[in-house]
Design an enzyme around this catalytic site. Structure first.
Site, PDB file in Angstrom:
ATOM      1  N   LYS A  79     -12.200  10.370   0.783  1.00 54.46           N
ATOM      2  CA  LYS A  79     -11.666   9.326  -0.103  1.00 54.46           C
ATOM      3  C   LYS A  79     -12.755   8.292  -0.376  1.00 54.46           C
ATOM      4  O   LYS A  79     -13.471   7.887   0.561  1.00 54.46           O
ATOM      5  CB  LYS A  79     -10.455   8.680   0.583  1.00 54.46           C
ATOM      6  CG  LYS A  79      -9.714   7.658  -0.261  1.00 54.46           C
ATOM      7  CD  LYS A  79      -8.492   7.128   0.490  1.00 54.46           C
ATOM      8  CE  LYS A  79      -7.683   6.152  -0.346  1.00 54.46           C
ATOM      9  NZ  LYS A  79      -6.505   5.621   0.381  1.00 54.46           N
ATOM     10  N   SER A 154      -2.083   6.098  -2.074  1.00 54.11           N
ATOM     11  CA  SER A 154      -3.290   5.940  -2.848  1.00 54.11           C
ATOM     12  C   SER A 154      -4.317   7.052  -2.643  1.00 54.11           C
ATOM     13  O   SER A 154      -5.245   7.165  -3.441  1.00 54.11           O
ATOM     14  CB  SER A 154      -3.943   4.609  -2.483  1.00 54.11           C
ATOM     15  OG  SER A 154      -4.325   4.611  -1.117  1.00 54.11           O
ATOM     16  N   SER A 178      -0.195   5.901   2.412  1.00 50.36           N
ATOM     17  CA  SER A 178      -1.121   6.507   1.450  1.00 50.36           C
ATOM     18  C   SER A 178      -1.709   7.854   1.827  1.00 50.36           C
ATOM     19  O   SER A 178      -2.411   8.457   1.019  1.00 50.36           O
ATOM     20  CB  SER A 178      -2.259   5.549   1.140  1.00 50.36           C
ATOM     21  OG  SER A 178      -1.821   4.605   0.208  1.00 50.36           O
TER      22      SER A 178
HETATM   23  N1  GLN Z   1       1.668   2.329  -1.624  1.00 49.91           N
HETATM   24  C1  GLN Z   1       1.317   1.296  -0.701  1.00 49.91           C
HETATM   25  C2  GLN Z   1       0.648   0.159  -1.438  1.00 49.91           C
HETATM   26  O1  GLN Z   1       0.546   0.234  -2.591  1.00 49.91           O
HETATM   27  C3  GLN Z   1       0.456   1.843   0.379  1.00 49.91           C
HETATM   28  C4  GLN Z   1      -0.972   1.948   0.039  1.00 49.91           C
HETATM   29  C5  GLN Z   1      -1.787   2.496   1.166  1.00 49.91           C
HETATM   30  O2  GLN Z   1      -1.276   3.033   2.137  1.00 49.91           O
HETATM   31  N2  GLN Z   1      -3.096   2.346   1.035  1.00 49.91           N
HETATM   32  O3  GLN Z   1       0.237  -0.801  -0.869  1.00 49.91           O
END
Ligand code: GLN
Length: 491
Positions: A79, A154, A178
């Site tokens: 990532k 994400s 995420s």
């Molecule tokens: N969807 C969550 C957010 O938007 C989690 C994001 C993540 O785990 N990086 O904050």
């Protein structure tokens, strides 16, 4: 089985036997990337020559009889939020579009020590803020099962890369789901370890008390391998836990006797898609047939997880992202009138809408006069959420729940509805708030042919238990063996 369709364990065994080389393996995945990443857009950077030369070096050392690491010759996609020395690390933000870190994240150093082949950097929501990978400065990743759908986020690029057979393994980060949510949306295995299991050194910070690095793979054993390779104490992250790393990749094969599974009423609420609910019930039947005992538990504060997370995470983000001021590194506006104007123009141009929304939410929650009412209160409820888990785990071994209320949503579906997107995180956030390990594994398909994941959670540092419980289910089912048609066309 073609190389690209194989599991990490199968590839390691074939390389050890000398049937194939790491260069063969790496080239096979690079070919799938060449044929399909124009559509899927899982990667934001692939350096073919670098990947092949890493692979050839592993082959040379294998040929010379040298002792090799745990992931010898296996491609791993990263990532684009983990610092890679000499290779751009953008967080898929205009702010860091040209940032080349001078050092490796600790997890990257460990992957190199394990002789992995770093195949490329994957797409993500800008600064990991989002659940769909639509908020990437470089454009959205698409779900390999249906290109009109989001892969989740994400870490959507990493999940899509594994699902589309562009890499057997990938690294993601999970601040509020995420890793687990995109794994569920893409039909692969994704795991968030205990907070502190993997060093966050060199991970670009979003919400420091929640961020964790973790593995994606196309089976549970692959996730165990990658977790084992990346875990370990590092004094450069003061929250990193100093405890030995179990041999996850070995113990994962041992089934658990007398497994007690907790199911929380709070996880079966309005908004849960009936097809997801049916898949979860079917999974419980599988576990019962294996002799597991299912017990009802209560997590009374679970309904507050979304509110608590969306106060704490943006608060920490607003503070962490203050460093992007256009001075030290990152984007700097070309025209401005004075110093304050330079900060504001650089940040205005460098950040996308969702990041700005989070900075505003966080700044508000932390501001004098609101701090006690919002941020401090959220911290107190966070403690109650953790206590719910402590009580529940006194009587059970793991908790089983959905990963997300629905299968993958369509790209653009939440464009005018950020709150709707936040609610998609309802089942994943609690594990981050409580610091627990959680895993998402394939558990079925919707009538539209989209994957459905199930989540297991365990007490802190019980990754072995979690992986063994996940593997028990995987051994009895075939969901993890399904591959999207997109990838089939190329093999
Ligand atoms: N969807 C969550 C957010 O938007 C989690 C994001 C993540 O785990 N990086 O904050």
């Amino acid at each position: 089985m073609s190389i690209a369709g194989a599991t990490a364990g199968e590839l390691l065994a074939r390389m050890e036997r000398g049937d194939i080389t790491s260069a063969d393996v790496t080239a096979a995945y690079l070919d799938v990337i060449d044929s399909h990443d124009g559509e899927v857009r899982a990667f934001v950077q692939v350096d073919r020559e670098s990947a092949l030369s890493q692979a050839r070096e592993v082959d040379r050392r294998r040929g010379a009889g040298e002792h090799l690491g745990l992931l010898a010759g296996l491609p791993v996609a990263i990532k684009d939020i983990l610092c890679t020395e000499g290779t751009r690390t953008t967080c898929c933000s205009r702010m860091l579009e040209n940032f080349v870190p001078p050092y490796d994240a600790h997890a990257i150093t460990l992957l190199k020590n394990a002789d992995a082949v770093l195949i490329g950097k994957t797409n993500m929501d800008e600064f990991a803020m989002g659940s769909s990978t639509e908020h990437s400065y470089f454009g959205a990743t698409r779900n390999p099962w249906d290109l009109e759908c989001a892969p989740g986020g994400s870490s959507g690029g990493s999940a899509a890369a594994v699902a589309a057979q562009m890499s057997p393994l990938a690294v993601g980060t999970d601040t509020g789901g995420s890793i687990r949510q995109p794994a569920g949306f893409c039909g692969v295995v994704g795991m968030k370890p205990t907070y502190g299991r993997i060093s966050r050194y060199g991970l670009v910070a979003f919400a420091s008390s929640l961020d964790q690095i973790g593995p994606f793979a196309n089976d549970v054993h692959g996730a165990a391998l990658l977790l084992e390779a990346m875990s370990g104490y590092d004094q450069r992250d003061s929250t990193c836990i100093d405890t030995p790393v179990p041999r996850y990749s070995k113990t994962v094969e041992e089934p658990l006797e007398g497994l007690k599974i907790g199911v929380a009423a709070e996880h079966f609420v309005d908004g849960l898609d009936p097809e997801v609910e049916a898949a979860i019930n079917a999974a419980l039947d599988v576990y019962e047939s294996l002799g597991a005992e299912i017990r009802e538990i209560n997590l009374p504060h679970a309904p507050y997880a979304v509110s608590v997370y969306y106060l704490i995470a943006p608060s920490e983000a607003s503070s962490n992202l203050a460093r992007y001021d256009g001075v030290h590194y990152g984007h700097r506006a070309e025209s401005f009138e004075n110093l304050v104007d330079m900060f504001s123009a650089s940040r205005g141009e460098g950040f996308g809408d969702e990041v700005k929304r989070r900075i505003m939410l966080g700044t508000y929650a932390l501001s004098a006069g609101y701090y006690d009412a919002y941020y401090l209160k959220a911290l107190k409820v966070r403690r109650l959420i953790r206590q719910d888990f402590d009580k529940a785990f006194a009587d059970i071994d793991v908790i089983l729940s959905p990963v997300s209320p629905t299968p993958a949503f369509r790209i653009g579906e939440h464009d005018d509805d950020p709150l709707g997107m936040y609610l998609a995180d309802i089942y994943t956030l609690s594990a981050n708030l409580a610091g627990l390990p959680g895993i998402s594994i394939p558990a079925g398909f919707s009538s539209a042919g989209l994957p459905i994941g199930l989540q297991l959670m365990a007490p802190p540092l019980e990754e072995e238990r979690l992986l063994r419980a996940a593997r028990m289910f995987e051994r009895e089912t075939e969901w993890h063996t399904k591959r999207p048609a997109l990838a089939d066309r190329s093999s």
